[in-house]
Design an enzyme around this catalytic site. Structure first.
Site, mmCIF file in Angstrom:
data_model
loop_
_atom_site.group_PDB
_atom_site.id
_atom_site.type_symbol
_atom_site.label_atom_id
_atom_site.label_comp_id
_atom_site.label_asym_id
_atom_site.label_seq_id
_atom_site.Cartn_x
_atom_site.Cartn_y
_atom_site.Cartn_z
ATOM 1 N N LYS A 136 -29.339 25.823 -51.686
ATOM 2 C CA LYS A 136 -30.176 26.613 -52.620
ATOM 3 C C LYS A 136 -29.520 28.159 -52.154
ATOM 4 O O LYS A 136 -30.127 28.524 -51.061
ATOM 5 C CB LYS A 136 -31.731 26.758 -52.765
ATOM 6 N N GLY A 141 -40.759 32.329 -45.432
ATOM 7 C CA GLY A 141 -40.730 31.398 -44.401
ATOM 8 C C GLY A 141 -42.324 30.429 -44.108
ATOM 9 O O GLY A 141 -42.296 29.221 -44.030
ATOM 10 N N GLU A 181 -35.565 29.867 -39.751
ATOM 11 C CA GLU A 181 -34.809 31.063 -39.143
ATOM 12 C C GLU A 181 -35.351 32.322 -39.987
ATOM 13 O O GLU A 181 -34.884 32.677 -41.036
ATOM 14 C CB GLU A 181 -33.348 31.078 -39.166
ATOM 15 N N CYS A 192 -30.354 39.844 -39.625
ATOM 16 C CA CYS A 192 -31.523 39.489 -38.803
ATOM 17 C C CYS A 192 -31.550 40.190 -37.345
ATOM 18 O O CYS A 192 -32.580 40.436 -36.874
ATOM 19 C CB CYS A 192 -31.998 38.147 -38.923
ATOM 20 N N GLU A 237 -40.317 44.883 -40.201
ATOM 21 C CA GLU A 237 -38.919 44.691 -40.216
ATOM 22 C C GLU A 237 -38.370 45.661 -41.429
ATOM 23 O O GLU A 237 -38.340 45.502 -42.611
ATOM 24 C CB GLU A 237 -38.423 43.254 -40.569
#
Ligand code: NAD
Length: 490
Positions: free
Chosen positions: A180, A238, A255, A290, A391
């Protein structure tokens, strides 16, 4: 009319069951339609899962004795991608926004990763031992076998390299995969999956289903035939994926997000550190990596000299369309991504930070239809500013003065994340102390945050669970069966 790329199910490029499609546009010029993708849904995931299930039953793909044959297919895939690299690179730049050189770099990462895992052909093995049980001899054996059908859920920022990090080991281990892509980067992943069919992966073994997360992603997590979810994306999503997958006792690798710190000590090569942080650390992929350098800590006694170098390097970056060879940094991927970045800068500014470079959208006709933002450096950023704690997924670098390594490590460990960390120093003692004290899954010393297939990649704390790449990355796609056989009397 933009070209429609059918998703890949059961070895064929097909439309969505719904017949609906959606457009993909260029982040550097929103008026440009790059292509059209099928708007898949739950029904399409089910079709892909049933076809994968059949393919694992009737084809040679998952057989334990066929790993060399799988390796040859992966190697053939490397050749096909290599031959189309320039074309695929241009598509990636138009779909994602990153500069062409970085698109080619991503394709090289995919090639290296498939080549690396192709080398496991004939080498996936368990072990045999003989043990005594009273007066009986028992043969104890472990067998490494594929998990079955694995789902790969990908983010928008590296739709090619992260595709490879999951798909190459999953396939080498003998699994079937359902991919996906992120909603805004389906086209390149459709092409990559079509090439897998051409390389000789049997129909049904590798499918790609494009469409909304609420349909495609959620069905992948729910579907009973899919036994593993390999996810890369934000920590927020996540956690949802983890909750759904563990409820159904699926294997997971996660991840997730990061806010990687870099520490520059007073004995570092300051010129090299500044150049690397600007060129390959913070502003690569417009800050949407990331493992970007997201927080910078600099020793006070070299701070002024280092900041001159850093700001000069930052101001020299050319912002523009990624297909122009003169461009160093492309646009953000979405309008929302740019608004988020603007909020971080505004929040820091209001708290009292100084904008030492950038801090605004570039002006002029070339920038009007894209999501451009200037590479930005913030200094004197107060502790309460969100950029130190969350982040920031864009080209903004906050910098703080520290008096020694101990203080730098304490600052670096303050966030909930723990993906990577970089250190610039010539001292062995400082390297040891940093590696021991930093809460991260990866460390880079005097180098850019590079990822290579030979060594594992992944984080601790809120940055995820499990590892990709290296031998660990293959092990994540294998199941161990242990067998005990009576041999005879001792
Ligand atoms: P995202 O979490 O928004 O989306 C990731 C993928 O999950 C997309 O395909 C999305 O459609 C899908 N998704 C969203 N909701 C879902 C749901 N409820 N169920 C199933 N699937 C769902 O992330 P993004 O914005 O595409 O990517 C950026 C994030 O990814 C950043 O946080 C970045 O740090 C992280 N990232 C981590 C790594 C790593 O290796 N640790 C690498 C790259 C990016």
């Amino acid at each position: 009319m933009a070209k429609l790329e059918g998703m890949v199910i059961d070895g064929k490029q097909v439309p969505a069951s719904s017949g609906k499609t959606f457009e993909v546009r260029n982040p550097a010029n929103w008026d440009e339609v790059v292509g059209e993708a099928p708007q898949g849904g739950r029904e399409d995931v089910r079709r892909a899962a049933e076809s994968a299930h059949r393919a694992l039953e009737v084809t040679w793909w998952g057989r334990l004795h066929e790993s060399r044959r799988r390796g040859r297919v992966l190697q053939k895939y490397v050749e096909l991608v290599e031959a189309q690299k320039a074309d695929l690179g241009r598509l990636l730049t138009r779909e994602q926004g990153k500069i062409y050189a970085e698109s080619v770099g991503e394709l090289d990462s995919l090639i290296n990763t498939f080549e690396y895992y192709a080398g496991y052909g004939g080498k996936i093995a368990g072990e045999v031992k003989y043990v005594r049980d009273g007066d009986s001899v028992i043969k104890v054996e472990t067998r490494k076998q594929p998990i079955g059908i694995c789902g790969a859920i990908l983010p928008f920022n590296f739709p090619v390299s992260l595709y490879a990090w999951k798909i190459a080991p999953a396939l080498m281990a003998g699994n079937a995969v359902i991919i996906k892509p992120a909603g805004s980067t389906p086209l390149i992943d459709i092409r990559l999956t079509a090439l897998l069919q051409e390389a000789g992966v049997p129909a049904g073994i590798a499918s790609v289903v494009t469409g909304p997360a609420s349909q495609v992603g959620e069905e992948m997590i729910a579907h009973p035939l899919i036994r593993k979810i390999a996810f890369t994306g934000s920590t927020e999503v996540g956690k949802l994926v983890y909750a759904g997958a563990t409820q159904r006792l699926k294997h997971v690798t996660l991840e997730l997000g990061g806010s990687d710190p870099t520490v520059v000590c007073d004995d570092a090569n300051l010129e090299l550190a500044a150049e690397t942080i600007v060129r390959s650390g913070r502003f690569r992929n417009c800050g949407q990596s990331c493992t970007s350098v997201k927080r910078l800590y600099v020793f006070g006694n070299v701070y002024d000299r280092f900041m001159d170098l850093l700001i000069n390097q930052t101001r020299r970056l050319n912002v523009g369309n990624g297909l122009d060879p003169a461009t160093d940094m492309g646009p953000l991927h979405t309008a929302k991504g740019r608004e988020d970045v603007e909020r971080f800068v505004e929040d820091a500014r209001k708290a009292g930070a100084t904008v030492a470079a950038g801090g605004r959208r570039p002006t002029g006709q070339a920038y009007e239809r894209g999501f451009f933002y200037e590479p930005t450096v913030l200094t004197d950023v107060p502790e309460e500013a969100a950029i130190w704690h969350e982040e920031c997924f864009g080209p903004v670098l906050p910098v703080k003065k520290v008096s020694n390594l101990e203080e730098a490590v304490a600052e670096a460990n303050k966030t909930p994340f723990g993906l990577g960390a970089c250190l610039w120093t010539e001292s062995e003692e400082r390297i040891e102390s940093f590696v021991a004290g930093i809460e991260s899954g990866m460390v880079w010393v005097n180098y850019k945050p590079l990822s290579v297939p030979e060594t594992p990649f992944g984080g601790v704390k809120d940055s995820g669970i499990g590892r990709e790449l290296g031998a660990e990355g293959l092990a994540e796609f294998l199941e161990t069966k242990s067998i005990r056989t009576y041999v005879g009397k001792a």
